[in-house]
Write a protein that holds these residues in place. Sequence first.
Motif, short mmCIF file in Angstrom:
data_model
loop_
_atom_site.label_atom_id
_atom_site.label_comp_id
_atom_site.label_asym_id
_atom_site.label_seq_id
_atom_site.Cartn_x
_atom_site.Cartn_y
_atom_site.Cartn_z
N UNK A 273 4.53 21.96 39.72
CA UNK A 273 5.65 21.35 40.47
C UNK A 273 6.97 21.65 39.78
N UNK A 274 7.97 22.00 40.58
CA UNK A 274 9.33 22.08 40.06
C UNK A 274 10.06 20.81 40.46
N UNK A 275 10.89 20.30 39.55
CA UNK A 275 11.73 19.13 39.84
C UNK A 275 13.19 19.58 39.74
N UNK A 276 13.93 19.42 40.82
CA UNK A 276 15.36 19.79 40.80
C UNK A 276 16.12 18.71 40.05
N UNK A 277 16.43 18.99 38.79
CA UNK A 277 17.07 17.96 37.96
C UNK A 277 18.55 18.27 37.78
N UNK A 278 19.27 17.25 37.33
CA UNK A 278 20.72 17.34 37.10
C UNK A 278 21.06 18.48 36.14
N UNK A 279 22.31 18.94 36.22
CA UNK A 279 22.71 20.10 35.41
C UNK A 279 23.28 19.70 34.05
N UNK A 280 23.71 18.43 33.92
CA UNK A 280 24.35 18.03 32.67
C UNK A 280 23.36 17.86 31.53
N UNK B 272 11.02 21.21 34.77
CA UNK B 272 12.30 20.53 35.01
C UNK B 272 13.33 21.63 35.23
N UNK B 273 13.69 21.83 36.48
CA UNK B 273 14.46 23.02 36.86
C UNK B 273 15.92 22.64 37.15
N UNK B 274 16.78 23.02 36.21
CA UNK B 274 18.21 22.80 36.46
C UNK B 274 18.96 24.13 36.58
N UNK B 275 18.21 25.23 36.55
CA UNK B 275 18.87 26.53 36.70
C UNK B 275 19.78 26.87 35.53
N UNK B 276 19.50 26.24 34.38
CA UNK B 276 20.39 26.41 33.22
C UNK B 276 19.59 26.56 31.93
N UNK B 277 20.17 27.31 30.99
CA UNK B 277 19.68 27.31 29.61
C UNK B 277 20.50 26.27 28.86
N UNK B 278 20.01 25.03 28.88
CA UNK B 278 20.81 23.92 28.40
C UNK B 278 21.06 23.93 26.90
N UNK C 165 17.99 15.16 40.52
CA UNK C 165 17.28 14.06 39.84
C UNK C 165 17.80 13.85 38.43
N UNK C 166 17.84 12.58 38.02
CA UNK C 166 18.12 12.22 36.63
C UNK C 166 16.90 12.60 35.80
N UNK C 167 17.05 13.50 34.85
CA UNK C 167 15.88 14.06 34.16
C UNK C 167 15.12 13.02 33.35
#
Lengths: 196, 180
Positions: free
Chosen positions: A162-169, A103-109, A7-9
């Motif tokens: 809810x978790x939202x699978x968001x983009x990684x960028x 907002x879950x992107x699996x990253x420490x942005x 998803x586009x965050x």
Amino acid sequence: MTEAPRLDRRDAVRRLLTGRRDTLVITGLGAPTYDTAAASDDARNFYLWGAMGGAAMMGFGLALAQPSTPVLVITGDGEMLMGMGALATIATRNPGNLAIVVLDNGRYGETGGQESHTAHRTDLRAVAAACGIGDTQALSRIEEVDALAPMLHRLGNTTLFATLAIERGERERLLPPRDGVFLKNRMRGALGLAPI
Amino acid sequence: MSAAAVTSDKEPTWPAAIHRRLQAAEVRQVAYVPDGGHAALIRLAQADPTMAAVPLTTEEEGIAMLAGAWLGGQHGVLLMQSSGVGNCANMLSLVRICRFPLLALVTMRGEWGEFNPWQVPMGSTTSAVFELMDTRVLRVEREEDVEPTIEAAASTAFRGGTATAVLLAQRLIGSKVFVK
């Protein structure tokens, strides 16, 4: 195997806030704060710029204090991971006016995009469910986000997670007010409360 | 966390005095990490329909929760043992930067007749940790000082907007008995 599109965050957060009336919003530090501000600044937004791990608990205290107003916490996977015990604490009461969206992107942005634990084996929705949070969802499609949005702006029967699978960028940083005393008194003012 | 900590035969009256002052200060949220010294007060809060007593998994959760309570117009109190104060140091930046009116009541370990040496490092630095993070510290040694000190601390916090911790001395609470 190619990964499903994420998803586009900014778009997802804007849609989450569609239909907002009097909802009080707490944002976790970093990108969730920028995403929420990009949707629109509001006296009922309290942006955390620190206090990592505290967003869900702050939303919980606010939800108990304002039982007839919806409270929405928008945070990231890294912030939620730092205060994961909060899910067990919140589940002792499961207030129906509280929703927590990760907002879950699996990253420490904010710190260079290092992988978080959700990029390995941790499933935050499952953690929330195991802690006893009343309604837990994992969303990856924009239609699901649109279906969730109205539930965030009305009173429910239990706490929603809810978790939202968001983009990684990363996206451009949109910086809302960061003076803590101002943010505190701005929200209190919106609720008809004096500074002290 | 400790088991019953009171060594005196007589049931102490100070937990009820604290509860009275918290009621008078309109405290509605009681966040706690269980502690033997706070056991009676926790029971009073749980039985009080005007208070939401919430067990925490770690003390810093309570700092954030009570910040949310204040945002929403409620007063809250955080009950914990001295060993948990170190857990709060980073989250106290939220209190300091936003000037949230924290009220924390801390039962002391590691300072008077302590059997468990693992309690000493945090017990001996409790005041210093609060003070480093700009939280005012009041200390109570004697039972007759409990009620006026809680009253003063609640006033400093909720009327004065100043983060305040009250340390309840181990000598007041009684040392935990490990071996009967």
